[in-house]
Design an enzyme around this catalytic site. Structure first.
Site, PDB file in Angstrom:
ATOM      1  N   SER A  38      -9.330 -68.472  28.242  1.00  0.00           N
ATOM      2  CA  SER A  38      -8.198 -67.825  28.924  1.00  0.00           C
ATOM      3  C   SER A  38      -8.481 -67.618  30.404  1.00  0.00           C
ATOM      4  CB  SER A  38      -7.934 -66.437  28.330  1.00  0.00           C
ATOM      5  OG  SER A  38      -7.627 -66.529  26.988  1.00  0.00           O
ATOM      6  N   HIS A  69      -1.929 -70.284  28.969  1.00  0.00           N
ATOM      7  CA  HIS A  69      -2.660 -71.519  28.622  1.00  0.00           C
ATOM      8  C   HIS A  69      -1.742 -72.706  28.838  1.00  0.00           C
ATOM      9  CE1 HIS A  69      -5.737 -69.526  25.756  1.00  0.00           C
ATOM     10  NE2 HIS A  69      -5.842 -69.155  27.001  1.00  0.00           N
ATOM     11  N   HIS A  91      -6.106 -69.940  18.707  1.00  0.00           N
ATOM     12  CA  HIS A  91      -6.991 -68.834  18.327  1.00  0.00           C
ATOM     13  C   HIS A  91      -6.775 -68.463  16.861  1.00  0.00           C
ATOM     14  CE1 HIS A  91      -6.829 -68.378  22.710  1.00  0.00           C
ATOM     15  NE2 HIS A  91      -8.012 -67.799  22.605  1.00  0.00           N
ATOM     16  N   TYR A  93      -6.350 -65.661  15.632  1.00  0.00           N
ATOM     17  CA  TYR A  93      -5.343 -64.611  15.447  1.00  0.00           C
ATOM     18  C   TYR A  93      -3.926 -65.167  15.366  1.00  0.00           C
ATOM     19  CZ  TYR A  93      -4.900 -64.781  20.613  1.00  0.00           C
ATOM     20  OH  TYR A  93      -4.747 -65.185  21.909  1.00  0.00           O
ATOM     21  N   GLU A  94      -3.754 -66.438  15.712  1.00  0.00           N
ATOM     22  CA  GLU A  94      -2.421 -67.023  15.612  1.00  0.00           C
ATOM     23  C   GLU A  94      -2.016 -67.264  14.159  1.00  0.00           C
ATOM     24  OE1 GLU A  94      -1.433 -69.756  19.084  1.00  0.00           O
ATOM     25  OE2 GLU A  94      -3.587 -69.543  19.313  1.00  0.00           O
ATOM     26  N   ALA A 121     -13.286 -66.389  27.743  1.00  0.00           N
ATOM     27  CA  ALA A 121     -13.226 -65.125  28.478  1.00  0.00           C
ATOM     28  C   ALA A 121     -13.680 -64.061  27.480  1.00  0.00           C
ATOM     29  CB  ALA A 121     -11.803 -64.861  28.939  1.00  0.00           C
ATOM     30  N   MET A 220     -12.437 -63.648  21.111  1.00  0.00           N
ATOM     31  CA  MET A 220     -11.615 -63.956  19.925  1.00  0.00           C
ATOM     32  C   MET A 220     -11.556 -65.441  19.623  1.00  0.00           C
ATOM     33  SD  MET A 220      -8.448 -61.584  21.062  1.00  0.00           S
ATOM     34  CE  MET A 220      -8.734 -59.962  21.771  1.00  0.00           C
ATOM     35  N   SER A 221     -12.570 -66.157  20.014  1.00  0.00           N
ATOM     36  CA  SER A 221     -12.507 -67.613  19.827  1.00  0.00           C
ATOM     37  C   SER A 221     -13.898 -68.152  19.531  1.00  0.00           C
ATOM     38  CB  SER A 221     -11.948 -68.265  21.102  1.00  0.00           C
ATOM     39  OG  SER A 221     -12.849 -68.105  22.176  1.00  0.00           O
ATOM     40  N   ASN A 244     -14.289 -58.207  31.625  1.00  0.00           N
ATOM     41  CA  ASN A 244     -14.118 -56.740  31.572  1.00  0.00           C
ATOM     42  C   ASN A 244     -15.312 -56.122  30.850  1.00  0.00           C
ATOM     43  OD1 ASN A 244     -12.492 -58.169  29.239  1.00  0.00           O
ATOM     44  ND2 ASN A 244     -13.225 -56.202  28.426  1.00  0.00           N
ATOM     45  N   HIS A 256      -3.777 -57.706  29.130  1.00  0.00           N
ATOM     46  CA  HIS A 256      -4.115 -59.130  29.123  1.00  0.00           C
ATOM     47  C   HIS A 256      -4.102 -59.651  30.566  1.00  0.00           C
ATOM     48  CE1 HIS A 256      -4.694 -63.016  27.370  1.00  0.00           C
ATOM     49  NE2 HIS A 256      -3.613 -63.495  27.931  1.00  0.00           N
TER      50      HIS A 256
END
Ligand code: HPA
Length: 283
Positions: A38, A69, A91, A93-94, A121, A220-221, A244, A256
């Site tokens: 990201s 993206h 990802h 989460y999709e 990220a 998350m990836s 972060n 985000h």
């Protein structure tokens, strides 16, 4: 077609091969592949002789839903070296089935890629990390707590993988990355990436757990992609771009948009690093 896909479940292998053949016919093949996380997509601006294709045009690809993206595959030269770049990824989460989630990764392996650089990220769990830092991933903790390859391999390959040692990130590539960092004055940490479901960021309790469990960065990836590339015989280098801090106390509220903004700062560093790293590869 590359024989390494033979270990995939036959009907999935055919779908992967169809996409790979379609791309190969348009000149998309290279020894090195990159997946950009990201906010890190601008690395493609550093490429010469660029060709690109939107994921939506590639047979069998599911298009990504994360807004910034770009969702395209780019071929070009990075420091004179031929590369394929996935600008945007799917990802976990999709909520897609694994064969859809991991199809683009398998296609990369089907396009003769022998070395892959997987970037993300990430939040910085390690108390020494600040936003803008880069971390070479030496290992990960897959907090999806599921086998990302379940049902994706042919039965023979499934048996072959049982009980095998599992070193996912190539130590020689990590060393080359560190050398590239030293040559370009880009400081690099080395650490463990925690791969969470998301899409919400972690609770403070989860942050505490991950840090005590030995994770230095969290995102998350990456983990499912790397597991697949590993069984397909692709050597992997992993890179977290810390966008972060992820803290149990004093955690700032994050959107985000904040993450994407710092991503824009680190991407220049990452591009510098990768342009020094890629020419060091020898295959
Ligand atoms: N947590 C999970 N994913 C992330 C983070 C984070 O703090 N930062 C960027 N991606």
């Amino acid at each position: 077609m590359s024989g390494r896909l033979d270990i995939l479940r036959p009907d999935w292998r055919d779908r992967v091969a169809a996409a790979a053949d379609w791309l190969r016919g348009r000149g998309f093949t290279a020894p090195t592949g990159l997946v950009l996380g990201s906010g890190l997509g601008n690395f493609v601006d550093a490429l010469d002789d660029v060709e690109s294709v939107d994921y939506g045009e590639i047979p069998g690809f599911t298009t990504t839903s994360v807004a910034e993206h770009k969702g395209r595959l780019v071929a070009g030269l990075a420091g004179g070296r031929s590369v394929l770049v996935m600008q945007g990824r799917l990802h976990p989460y999709e909520g897609l089935p694994l064969d859809e989630l991991l199809l683009p990764t398998a296609v990369l392996a089907g396009l003769d890629v022998t070395t892959a650089v997987i970037t993300n990220a990430a939040g910085g769990l390690n108390l020494h990390f600040v936003p803008g830092d880069l971390m070479v991933i030496r290992d990960h903790l897959d907090m999806h707590f599921d086998d990302p390859l379940r049902g994706l391999l042919a039965p023979e390959a499934e048996t072959g993988r049982a009980g095998r040692p599992y070193r996912l990130y190539d130590p020689d590539l990590a060393q080359l990355m560190r050398e590239a960092g030293a040559a370009t004055d880009v400081p690099l940490h080395v650490g463990v990436y925690g791969s969470m479901w998301g899409p919400a960021y972690e609770t403070k309790a989860e942050i505490g757990m991950l840090r005590r469990a030995g994770c230095d960065s969290v995102g998350m990836s990456t983990a499912p992609e790397v597991a697949l590339l590993h069984v397909l015989g692709v050597k992997v280098a992993g890179l977290s771009c810390i966008t972060n801090p992820a803290r149990e106390v004093g955690q700032p509220e994050l959107s985000h948009g904040d993450v994407v903004e710092v991503g824009m700062m680190v991407r220049d560093r990452m591009a510098r690093l990768l342009l020094a790293f890629l020419p060091r590869l020898d295959d």
